[in-house]
Write a protein that holds these residues in place. Structure first.
Motif, short mmCIF file in Angstrom:
data_model
loop_
_atom_site.label_atom_id
_atom_site.label_comp_id
_atom_site.label_asym_id
_atom_site.label_seq_id
_atom_site.Cartn_x
_atom_site.Cartn_y
_atom_site.Cartn_z
N ALA A 150 0.84 -1.20 0.00
CA ALA A 150 0.00 0.00 0.00
C ALA A 150 0.87 1.25 0.00
N LEU A 151 0.35 2.33 -0.58
CA LEU A 151 1.07 3.60 -0.58
C LEU A 151 1.15 4.15 0.85
N ALA A 152 2.26 4.83 1.14
CA ALA A 152 2.41 5.47 2.45
C ALA A 152 1.44 6.63 2.57
N GLY A 153 0.86 6.81 3.73
CA GLY A 153 -0.05 7.92 3.95
C GLY A 153 0.69 9.24 4.04
N LEU A 154 -0.02 10.32 3.73
CA LEU A 154 0.60 11.65 3.78
C LEU A 154 1.01 12.00 5.21
N GLY A 155 0.23 11.58 6.20
CA GLY A 155 0.61 11.84 7.58
C GLY A 155 1.87 11.10 7.98
N GLN A 156 2.02 9.86 7.51
CA GLN A 156 3.24 9.11 7.80
C GLN A 156 4.46 9.79 7.18
N ARG A 157 4.33 10.27 5.96
CA ARG A 157 5.46 10.92 5.30
C ARG A 157 5.83 12.22 5.99
N LEU A 158 4.83 12.98 6.42
CA LEU A 158 5.12 14.23 7.12
C LEU A 158 5.83 13.96 8.44
N ALA A 159 5.34 12.98 9.21
CA ALA A 159 5.98 12.67 10.48
C ALA A 159 7.41 12.18 10.28
N ALA A 160 7.64 11.36 9.24
CA ALA A 160 9.00 10.87 8.97
C ALA A 160 9.92 12.02 8.59
N ARG A 161 9.42 12.99 7.81
CA ARG A 161 10.26 14.13 7.42
C ARG A 161 10.60 14.99 8.63
N LEU A 162 9.66 15.19 9.54
CA LEU A 162 9.95 15.99 10.74
C LEU A 162 11.00 15.30 11.62
N ILE A 163 10.92 13.98 11.72
CA ILE A 163 11.94 13.25 12.49
C ILE A 163 13.31 13.41 11.85
N ASP A 164 13.38 13.32 10.52
CA ASP A 164 14.66 13.47 9.83
C ASP A 164 15.21 14.89 9.99
N ILE A 165 14.34 15.90 9.95
CA ILE A 165 14.80 17.27 10.16
C ILE A 165 15.39 17.43 11.55
N ALA A 166 14.74 16.80 12.55
CA ALA A 166 15.27 16.88 13.92
C ALA A 166 16.64 16.21 14.02
N VAL A 167 16.82 15.07 13.33
CA VAL A 167 18.11 14.39 13.36
C VAL A 167 19.19 15.25 12.72
N VAL A 168 18.89 15.85 11.56
CA VAL A 168 19.87 16.70 10.87
C VAL A 168 20.18 17.94 11.72
N LEU A 169 19.19 18.46 12.42
CA LEU A 169 19.42 19.62 13.28
C LEU A 169 20.39 19.27 14.41
N VAL A 170 20.24 18.09 14.98
CA VAL A 170 21.17 17.66 16.03
C VAL A 170 22.58 17.54 15.47
N LEU A 171 22.71 17.00 14.27
CA LEU A 171 24.03 16.91 13.65
C LEU A 171 24.64 18.29 13.42
N ASN A 172 23.81 19.25 13.05
CA ASN A 172 24.32 20.60 12.84
C ASN A 172 24.77 21.25 14.15
N VAL A 173 24.05 20.97 15.24
CA VAL A 173 24.47 21.52 16.53
C VAL A 173 25.85 20.99 16.91
N VAL A 174 26.08 19.70 16.61
CA VAL A 174 27.36 19.11 16.99
C VAL A 174 28.49 19.56 16.07
N ILE A 175 28.25 19.57 14.76
CA ILE A 175 29.33 19.83 13.81
C ILE A 175 29.38 21.29 13.39
N ASN A 176 28.22 21.91 13.25
CA ASN A 176 28.17 23.28 12.74
C ASN A 176 28.05 24.31 13.86
#
Length: 354
Positions: A165-191
């Protein structure tokens, strides 16, 4: 136009079953929706050979009837003693015989014809077969109805790439927000160090600006120093590279970042179930992530926002713009779920490039 590749999909006419879609319409019999679909299309028996069309009866050449005894051509003079029939007289039915005159004996063997008696056919003709009926004069043989190759072509089936089945739009939005949070943590450490150096130059200018506003004088324009401009470009470049290194290798290999893994969704190839590889994963990321380099003028942010909303523009496969570039689709993969069938080859895939 975009359409679905061949495969097993949920039947829109009965959502508790699934049928095989060959790219143009349905094939074979439906099976339960929770059953494991076979690889490829269902095996069908050869369709029965259509019966040859029945040829329309050819019109026979007109043959004038044989004149009966006493027949006279049109325009001939009536015989002597002939009289005009009285009003209301009707032509006797075929086979009628003149009854003998009163007082005269009928000929030997003469019998009164029974009701419904018909004149026998002329001598030398063959009687029609039992049950035969004469067709009306304007009758014609209708052409044989062509049997469609599929039971029906519409409505459009629900998309289930590779049986998922296709992924729901809510699932995709939640996954993108989690990835943004992970990248933000990496930026705090490295940048973080570069951000701190930029703030050291910006804070005195900002404090002086607030003092002028509080004093009621016209404040000076905030002009970044050359060092601030260099730090700003460095920060944006590092943030872009961190996003690339976090997302592209994960999508290239297993099709899942941390956010997609937690939400139970996955990026898969539109044509097959193999990993898409780093080249296509990089192209998919670049359609969305490379615009980070233009954040300084807000153009990059606007494009990324529109790209993130683009799955709502495609109700069929829910492909974002970066999915269309890489020919991928995001599907739901609950624990223990595996693809059941492979899609059609690229040349037969109606969901390919327009």
């Amino acid at each position: 136009m975009s359409s679905l590749p061949a495969g097993w999909y949920k039947d829109p006419a009965d959502t508790s079953t699934q049928r095989y879609w060959d790219g143009e319409g349905w094939l074979g019999q439906a099976i339960p929706a929770d059953a494991v679909a076979p690889d490829g299309p269902p095996v069908e028996a050869e369709p029965p050979t259509a019966a040859p069309p029945v040829a329309a009866p050819q019109p026979q050449p007109f043959a004038p009837p044989t004149p009966h005894p006493g027949w006279a051509p049109p325009g001939a003079q009536p015989p002597a003693g002939w009289q005009q029939p009285p009003p209301g007289w009707q032509q006797p039915h075929p086979g009628w015989q003149q009854p003998p005159h009163q007082g005269t004996q009928p000929p030997a063997g003469w019998q009164q014809p029974h009701p419904g008696w018909q004149q026998p056919p002329p001598q030398g003709t063959q009687p029609p077969a039992p049950g035969w009926h004469q067709h009306p004069q304007d009758w014609y043989q209708p052409p044989p109805t062509a049997q469609p190759p599929h039971a029906y072509l519409y409505p459009t089936p629900e998309a289930r790439p590779h049986g998922l089945a296709l992924a729901g739009l809510g699932q995709r939005l939640a996954a993108r927000l989690i990835d943004i949070a992970v990248v933000l943590v990496l930026n705090v450490v490295i940048n973080g160090w570069f951000v701190y150096q930029w703030w050291q130059d910006f804070y005195p200018m900002y404090s002086h600006y607030l003092d002028q506003v509080m004093a009621g004088t016209e404040p000076d324009m905030l002009q970044p120093t050359p060092r601030m401009q260099s730090l700003q470009m460095t920060i944006i470049l590092i943030a872009t590279l961190l996003w690339l290194l976090y997302e592209a290798p994960a999508i290239a290999g297993r099709g899942q970042t941390l956010g997609k893994m937690l939400m139970g969704i996955k990026v898969v190839d539109l044509d097959n179930i193999k990993p898409i590889g780093f080249r296509r994963a990089f192209g998919r990321w670049a359609q969305l992530g490379a615009w980070t380099l233009l954040w300084w003028c807000l153009v990059g942010f606007v494009v990324q926002l529109l790209d993130s909303l683009s799955p709502t523009f495609d109700p069929r496969l829910r492909q974002a713009w970066h999915d269309k570039v890489a020919r991928t689709v995001v599907v739901a993969v609950p624990p223990g779920t595996q693809p059941t069938v492979k899609a059609a080859p690229r040349g037969d895939n109606p969901g390919g490039r327009e």
